[in-house]
Design a protein around this motif. Structure first.
Motif, PDB file in Angstrom:
ATOM      1  N   ALA A  73      10.643   7.407   2.412  1.00  0.00           N
ATOM      2  CA  ALA A  73      11.041   7.018   1.066  1.00  0.00           C
ATOM      3  C   ALA A  73      12.408   6.187   0.959  1.00  0.00           C
ATOM      4  CB  ALA A  73      10.991   8.149   0.173  1.00  0.00           C
ATOM      5  N   ALA A  82       0.976  10.527 -11.906  1.00  0.00           N
ATOM      6  CA  ALA A  82       2.082   9.621 -11.443  1.00  0.00           C
ATOM      7  C   ALA A  82       2.067   8.218 -12.039  1.00  0.00           C
ATOM      8  CB  ALA A  82       1.968   9.520  -9.991  1.00  0.00           C
ATOM      9  N   MET A 103       0.740  -1.132  -0.051  1.00  0.00           N
ATOM     10  CA  MET A 103      -0.077  -0.034  -0.074  1.00  0.00           C
ATOM     11  C   MET A 103       0.824   1.261   0.064  1.00  0.00           C
ATOM     12  SD  MET A 103      -2.930   1.112   2.831  1.00  0.00           S
ATOM     13  CE  MET A 103      -3.929  -0.152   2.577  1.00  0.00           C
ATOM     14  N   GLU A 104       0.447   2.422  -0.917  1.00  0.00           N
ATOM     15  CA  GLU A 104       1.299   3.291  -0.955  1.00  0.00           C
ATOM     16  C   GLU A 104       1.024   4.213   0.495  1.00  0.00           C
ATOM     17  OE1 GLU A 104       0.203   5.697  -4.282  1.00  0.00           O
ATOM     18  OE2 GLU A 104       1.052   4.287  -5.455  1.00  0.00           O
ATOM     19  N   ARG A 105       2.291   4.919   0.997  1.00  0.00           N
ATOM     20  CA  ARG A 105       2.157   5.687   2.152  1.00  0.00           C
ATOM     21  C   ARG A 105       1.209   6.875   2.405  1.00  0.00           C
ATOM     22  NH1 ARG A 105       5.332   9.473   4.867  1.00  0.00           N
ATOM     23  NH2 ARG A 105       6.654   9.558   2.814  1.00  0.00           N
ATOM     24  N   ARG A 106       1.036   7.316   1.062  1.00  0.00           N
ATOM     25  CA  ARG A 106       0.490   8.871   1.108  1.00  0.00           C
ATOM     26  C   ARG A 106      -0.895   8.516  -0.019  1.00  0.00           C
ATOM     27  NH1 ARG A 106       5.381  10.588   1.390  1.00  0.00           N
ATOM     28  NH2 ARG A 106       5.700  10.876  -0.582  1.00  0.00           N
ATOM     29  N   ASN A 107      -1.914   8.810  -0.018  1.00  0.00           N
ATOM     30  CA  ASN A 107      -3.249   8.882  -0.630  1.00  0.00           C
ATOM     31  C   ASN A 107      -2.762  10.495  -1.293  1.00  0.00           C
ATOM     32  OD1 ASN A 107      -5.228   8.547  -2.179  1.00  0.00           O
ATOM     33  ND2 ASN A 107      -6.872   9.249  -0.683  1.00  0.00           N
ATOM     34  N   THR A 166       8.672  10.209  -5.384  1.00  0.00           N
ATOM     35  CA  THR A 166       7.550  10.089  -5.998  1.00  0.00           C
ATOM     36  C   THR A 166       6.363   9.665  -5.172  1.00  0.00           C
ATOM     37  OG1 THR A 166       7.874   7.530  -6.103  1.00  0.00           O
ATOM     38  CG2 THR A 166       9.045   9.153  -7.902  1.00  0.00           C
ATOM     39  N   PRO A 167       5.142   9.691  -5.649  1.00  0.00           N
ATOM     40  CA  PRO A 167       3.963   9.307  -4.561  1.00  0.00           C
ATOM     41  C   PRO A 167       4.002   7.950  -4.058  1.00  0.00           C
ATOM     42  CG  PRO A 167       3.099  10.387  -6.922  1.00  0.00           C
ATOM     43  CD  PRO A 167       4.631  10.305  -6.992  1.00  0.00           C
ATOM     44  N   ASP A 168       4.825   7.051  -4.683  1.00  0.00           N
ATOM     45  CA  ASP A 168       4.897   5.619  -4.340  1.00  0.00           C
ATOM     46  C   ASP A 168       6.086   5.344  -3.399  1.00  0.00           C
ATOM     47  OD1 ASP A 168       6.389   5.858  -6.351  1.00  0.00           O
ATOM     48  OD2 ASP A 168       5.670   3.795  -7.275  1.00  0.00           O
ATOM     49  N   ASP A 169       6.885   6.570  -2.943  1.00  0.00           N
ATOM     50  CA  ASP A 169       7.670   6.554  -1.764  1.00  0.00           C
ATOM     51  C   ASP A 169       9.183   6.048  -2.522  1.00  0.00           C
ATOM     52  OD1 ASP A 169       6.126   7.673   0.437  1.00  0.00           O
ATOM     53  OD2 ASP A 169       5.162   5.576   0.473  1.00  0.00           O
ATOM     54  N   ASP A 208       5.002  14.368  -7.605  1.00  0.00           N
ATOM     55  CA  ASP A 208       6.123  14.327  -7.320  1.00  0.00           C
ATOM     56  C   ASP A 208       6.895  15.586  -6.281  1.00  0.00           C
ATOM     57  OD1 ASP A 208       6.747  11.846  -8.599  1.00  0.00           O
ATOM     58  OD2 ASP A 208       6.844  12.902 -10.529  1.00  0.00           O
TER      59      ASP A 208
END
Length: 388
Positions: A33, A388, A1-5, A329-332, A313
């Protein structure tokens, strides 16, 4: 799961690039990250300007300290530092601070819709070590003095209106500022090894002549809840603002600051960290910490100025390190976006995107000479991603 939404949108008024997000809700905080392949691929050999870039990107020199800005009669300032872009009809303006003692101030370069330089001029003079700052939603530039009991000056990027000193925003070793149009406040970083993180709540949004300075209060950990507490004496004398509130959270050398979509990020150079505040839930955590990179050598050290793009980003510039701007990036994932070669005695300052998000401006404060008089301001153009 990505850390940020991540939530995407345009930054208020001045720049089309935004970086947004909120923390994932729940009891646990995710790891910061980590190293990985960046969205733009690896860096190629240095170009004619000594900059290593990904495929498809090019650089040009906009200005050099002590020399006239090409296409104008204006001499560019020494030690270029924090900066921002402002929409100007079909063109735009890039403003840049000068981190020089006593004479400091800030300058601006004006561009046409094609990116041609059409003018350059002074917007602030005779101030002290103007380091970073921030743009406001009403299209002014907040230029901050990095000295003990320094001031914030509100300036006009067009150079028409005179700059105004904003005493109510507090006197301390100012670094960056970031405006939050939702909560109608300005966030402020402090460049001290035992510094704090502040927000200024104007009496009237859009008028910084009066208001309340507050400091973030939290525990000693790297994540948890926080609150805001009024600073009794924003003038900072005889007691420094950072020493007036019991329980104010200490940060080691506050630097860059960036707001978007209910989140504010700021960097601390003393421990090479990027912090993230979830403003909806009043919690904080680490977005990056070089000591917590577990898969290889940390790519980002000497963290400094920070900005964001519409893709979500985050771009973080190095003061020292390997003279890189890194992307988170959004996926850390964190990776180098560019590297300046042959300038190891300098630092990268003032990253800011043009309103259309296609050009990134920044400076090498001391250039190849290692001296404040050797500063170089650059533009990088290329296929910056919008999603992203």
């Amino acid at each position: 799961m990505e850390r940020r939404n991540f939530l995407r949108g345009a930054v208020f008024g001045t720049s089309a690039a935004a970086f947004g997000g909120t923390l994932m809700h729940g009891a646990a905080y995710a790891a910061p990250a980590q190293n990985g392949a960046g969205p733009y691929g690896g860096l190629l050999a240095a170009d004619a300007n000594g900059i290593m870039l990904p495929s498809g990107f090019t650089s040009r020199v906009i200005a050099r300290s002590g020399q006239t800005v090409p296409g104008t009669s204006y001499t560019w300032h020494s030690a270029p530092d924090g900066g921002a872009c402002f929409a100007d009809g079909t063109g735009w303006i890039y403003v840049s601070n000068s981190e020089i003692s006593s004479t400091g101030g800030a300058s601006a370069v004006r561009f046409s819709s094609s990116g041609t330089v059409t003018g350059a001029y002074r917007i602030l003079s005779n101030t002290n070590r103007n380091c970073a700052g921030g743009a406001t939603p009403w299209n002014t530039w907040l230029s901050c003095e990095e000295v003990s009991r320094g001031y914030v000056y509100e300036t006009d990027p067009w150079g028409v209106k005179p700059a105004v000193r904003r005493d109510a925003m507090g006197r301390f070793n100012h670094e960056a500022a970031a405006a939050d149009p939702v909560r109608k406040v300005i966030y402020l970083t402090e460049d001290e090894s035992d510094g704090c993180f502040y927000r200024f709540v104007p009496t009237t949004w859009g008028d910084l002549s009066s208001g309340t300075l507050q400091v973030l209060k939290a525990g000693t950990g790297t994540s948890g809840p926080f609150t805001w507490v009024n600073v009794p004496d924003p003038d900072g004398s005889p007691t420094s603002t950072r020493d007036q509130v019991s329980g104010a959270k200490i940060f080691n050398g506050g630097e860059g600051c960036h707001y978007a979509n209910d989140t504010v990020w700021f960097t601390t150079k003393g421990d090479n960290r990027v912090w993230q505040l979830d403003l909806l839930n009043s919690t904080y955590e680490l977005a990056y910490d070089d000591s917590l990179v577990t898969n290889g050598t940390a790519p980002l050290t000497g963290v400094d100025n920070v900005t964001g793009s519409s893709s979500g980003d985050l771009f973080v510039a190095e003061d020292g390190g390997t003279m890189e701007i890194c992307v988170i990036t959004p996926d850390d994932i964190i990776a180098p976006f560019l590297r300046i070669t042959g300038q190891s005695s300098s630092e990268i300052c003032g990253p800011a995107f043009s309103p259309d998000g296609k050009r990134l401006y920044f400076s090498s404060q001391r250039g190849t000479s290692g001296s404040s008089s050797g500063g170089i301001t650059y533009e990088v153009t290329g296929p910056f991603r919008t999603t992203a």
